[in-house]
Every structure is written in structure tokens, then in C-alpha cells.
Design a protein around this motif. Sequence first.
Motif, PDB file in Angstrom:
ATOM      1  N   LYS A 150       0.836  -1.338  -0.034  1.00 52.64           N
ATOM      2  CA  LYS A 150       0.057   0.007   0.019  1.00 52.64           C
ATOM      3  C   LYS A 150       0.941   1.250  -0.035  1.00 52.64           C
ATOM      4  CE  LYS A 150      -3.175  -0.028   3.005  1.00 52.64           C
ATOM      5  NZ  LYS A 150      -4.790  -0.021   2.273  1.00 52.64           N
ATOM      6  N   CYS A 151       1.821   1.051   0.809  1.00 46.54           N
ATOM      7  CA  CYS A 151       2.858   2.491   0.660  1.00 46.54           C
ATOM      8  C   CYS A 151       3.754   2.635  -0.546  1.00 46.54           C
ATOM      9  CB  CYS A 151       3.816   2.237   1.996  1.00 46.54           C
ATOM     10  SG  CYS A 151       4.707   3.782   2.528  1.00 46.54           S
ATOM     11  N   ILE A 152       4.034   1.459  -1.226  1.00 49.70           N
ATOM     12  CA  ILE A 152       4.504   1.858  -2.347  1.00 49.70           C
ATOM     13  C   ILE A 152       3.751   2.469  -3.265  1.00 49.70           C
ATOM     14  CG2 ILE A 152       5.342   0.306  -4.367  1.00 49.70           C
ATOM     15  CD1 ILE A 152       6.527  -1.724  -2.523  1.00 49.70           C
ATOM     16  N   LEU A 189       2.119   7.155  -6.501  1.00 51.90           N
ATOM     17  CA  LEU A 189       0.892   8.234  -6.782  1.00 51.90           C
ATOM     18  C   LEU A 189       1.271   9.656  -6.456  1.00 51.90           C
ATOM     19  CD1 LEU A 189      -2.240   5.907  -5.706  1.00 51.90           C
ATOM     20  CD2 LEU A 189      -1.457   6.611  -8.145  1.00 51.90           C
ATOM     21  N   LEU A 190       2.116   9.698  -5.350  1.00 48.09           N
ATOM     22  CA  LEU A 190       2.509  11.050  -5.014  1.00 48.09           C
ATOM     23  C   LEU A 190       3.557  11.807  -5.850  1.00 48.09           C
ATOM     24  CD1 LEU A 190       2.631  10.380  -0.962  1.00 48.09           C
ATOM     25  CD2 LEU A 190       1.256  12.037  -1.808  1.00 48.09           C
ATOM     26  N   ARG A 191       4.504  10.718  -6.399  1.00 52.03           N
ATOM     27  CA  ARG A 191       5.692  11.017  -7.141  1.00 52.03           C
ATOM     28  C   ARG A 191       5.028  11.257  -8.547  1.00 52.03           C
ATOM     29  NH1 ARG A 191       8.883   6.802  -4.926  1.00 52.03           N
ATOM     30  NH2 ARG A 191      10.552   7.475  -3.483  1.00 52.03           N
ATOM     31  N   ASP A 239      -0.860  13.996 -10.326  1.00 47.98           N
ATOM     32  CA  ASP A 239      -1.154  15.256  -9.783  1.00 47.98           C
ATOM     33  C   ASP A 239      -2.447  14.893  -8.870  1.00 47.98           C
ATOM     34  OD1 ASP A 239       0.790  16.454 -11.039  1.00 47.98           O
ATOM     35  OD2 ASP A 239      -0.585  16.889 -13.055  1.00 47.98           O
ATOM     36  N   LYS A 240      -2.860  13.747  -8.285  1.00 46.59           N
ATOM     37  CA  LYS A 240      -3.891  13.506  -7.586  1.00 46.59           C
ATOM     38  C   LYS A 240      -3.618  14.086  -6.080  1.00 46.59           C
ATOM     39  CE  LYS A 240      -5.197   9.239  -9.657  1.00 46.59           C
ATOM     40  NZ  LYS A 240      -5.728   7.866  -9.599  1.00 46.59           N
ATOM     41  N   SER A 241      -4.728  14.850  -5.500  1.00 47.14           N
ATOM     42  CA  SER A 241      -4.404  15.098  -3.939  1.00 47.14           C
ATOM     43  C   SER A 241      -4.319  13.968  -2.982  1.00 47.14           C
ATOM     44  CB  SER A 241      -5.861  15.910  -3.927  1.00 47.14           C
ATOM     45  OG  SER A 241      -6.972  14.996  -3.549  1.00 47.14           O
ATOM     46  N   ILE A 242      -3.722  14.413  -1.813  1.00 47.41           N
ATOM     47  CA  ILE A 242      -3.482  13.522  -0.941  1.00 47.41           C
ATOM     48  C   ILE A 242      -4.682  12.413  -0.506  1.00 47.41           C
ATOM     49  CG2 ILE A 242      -2.646  13.006   1.439  1.00 47.41           C
ATOM     50  CD1 ILE A 242      -0.637  15.396   0.801  1.00 47.41           C
TER      51      ILE A 242
END
Length: 289
Positions: A228-230, A235-237, A240-243
Motif C-alpha cells: 500500500k505504501c509503495i 501516486l505522490l511522485r 497530480d492527485k490530491s493526498i
Amino acid sequence: MNEQTYIGINNEFLQLQELRKGDSISFDKDILSPLLFVWVRGKNSNIIHDSVKVKVENNTILCVSRFDKIKFDNLDNARIIKFNREFYCVLDHVKEVSCKGILFYGTNQLPNFQIPQEELDKFETLWKMFEIEMQSKDELQLEMLQTMLKRFIILCTRMFKSQNQLLQLDNMEIDIVREFNFLVEQNFKTIHSVQDYASLLNKSPKTLSNLFSIVSKKTPLQIIHERKCIEAKRLLRYTDKSIKEIGYEIGFEDIQTFSKFFKKMENTSPSDFKNTTLGTLTNSSGTTA
């Protein structure tokens, strides 16, 4: 870069590449879900995988899917075998090659192993056979190339098993580990507990824990959380999706719970992680896509 490509009448795709300093890997946009074996040769190679720099030893084979983002920071030379599902589907041939959930479609972020010196001749010979058969243009070429790829995958699976304690398990136990890894890879966004995965496998959570205590330093729950963290970091990198959107996509109902989970895993908040890595993709021309 030297390159040989086979394309069959039903879109079967196989490609051999030899890379030198300055060359890069790319996925062809018209090839659906290709898989790659990247055989790194030489003593001075580094890769950047998901923005993390990793030193790669001589004669290391990386098992790469389209979800992996890798770039050569420094490369002596490398050989690549790239193929699509139409050429050879490792999911449909589980009994033949047993690599599902180990080399591909598993939870390991970038499966890899180093070819032992005593086994190197087998891989060198098979590569030469690949190159020779690429020149054939008769009706048996596809079957010959598929047979050689199958043999290559089996060799890789054996090496990976021997270097990751999997040989301590019997075949049935290995199948459970493989299937757990595969199920997590396919369902980590929606299924979050060890109990649920154990139920899908018709096993108890304790059975899973006991098996993974033999072959891994990670518990089944740690494997679920790391996957899940990977995904969250990717997605963060790369989006452009929000947190809030990212947290919801990987199974968190509110941003506070996701932020707490992410900080526990990475020792930083999602927003700080995104800001820190914001500039790392500006020179990503050699990255897989």
C-alpha cells in the motif's frame, strides 16, 4: 543499442536488447503489459528505482514490469529480454514456470537475483541460442523462441528460490507464498487484513505467519502495508492527485488515517514526501513508463 525483435501474426512480441553506457530502457506504448528481464553486467552499474538509487552487482537479473520506474544512473552494459502476454503469459503457465507471485505479479518491489558463477554458462548459452533463433524465419520460430523463454524463466525462478530461502519449503508451501503475494498485488487497494487473504487461500492466518517467518523477515501484514505504501509513494511522485484522493484510492476513508499510516511507514507526511520528490522527475528520459 543492439536490438532484435520478433512480432507474430497474433501480436506476439519478443525483443532482445543489448545496452551500453548512455542507453536507457523504455516500454513501447503499443505493447500491452510487457515484462522484462534486465541482465545487468559489469561492476559499476547503479539504477534509480522509484527515485531511490540502488547499486547493482555484476550479473544481476532484475524482473521488471510496466509498473516499475527504473533508470540507469550508471551502466556498464546490460541485456534485456522483453515480451508481452501474447508471446508468453506467465499467469496462464503457472504449472510450467511457477514464477507468478515470485518474479512477476508479486509484492516484492523489484525482484532480483545474482547469477552464481557456476551457473553463468547456462545463461550465456541460452542468450546465444536466443540470438541465433531470432534469425530463423520459418514456421517453427515462434515455438522455438517460446521454448527458450520458458527455459530462461525456469532458470530465473530456480535462482530466485535458492537465494530467498524458498527451497526450505515444500512445493505446496511455496504455492501458498506465491499465491499470497499475487493476491496482495491484485487486491491491496481493497483487501487489507491477513485474515481476509488467509480466507481466500483457505488457510489460517497462523499458517501464513509461520510460512513467512521461514522465508522472509516481514510478516504478512507488513507485506500488505508495504505494498500500500509503495503505491502511495508512486501516486505522490508521478500523479497530480490530491493526498485525499490517493488515500481513498488505496483504501483509506479519510485523509487523517492515511496520513497517520504514511508517516508511520515513511517517517514523513504525504505532503512533505511529495514536496521533497517533486523535482526528481525532471530528468527522467531514461525511465520506464
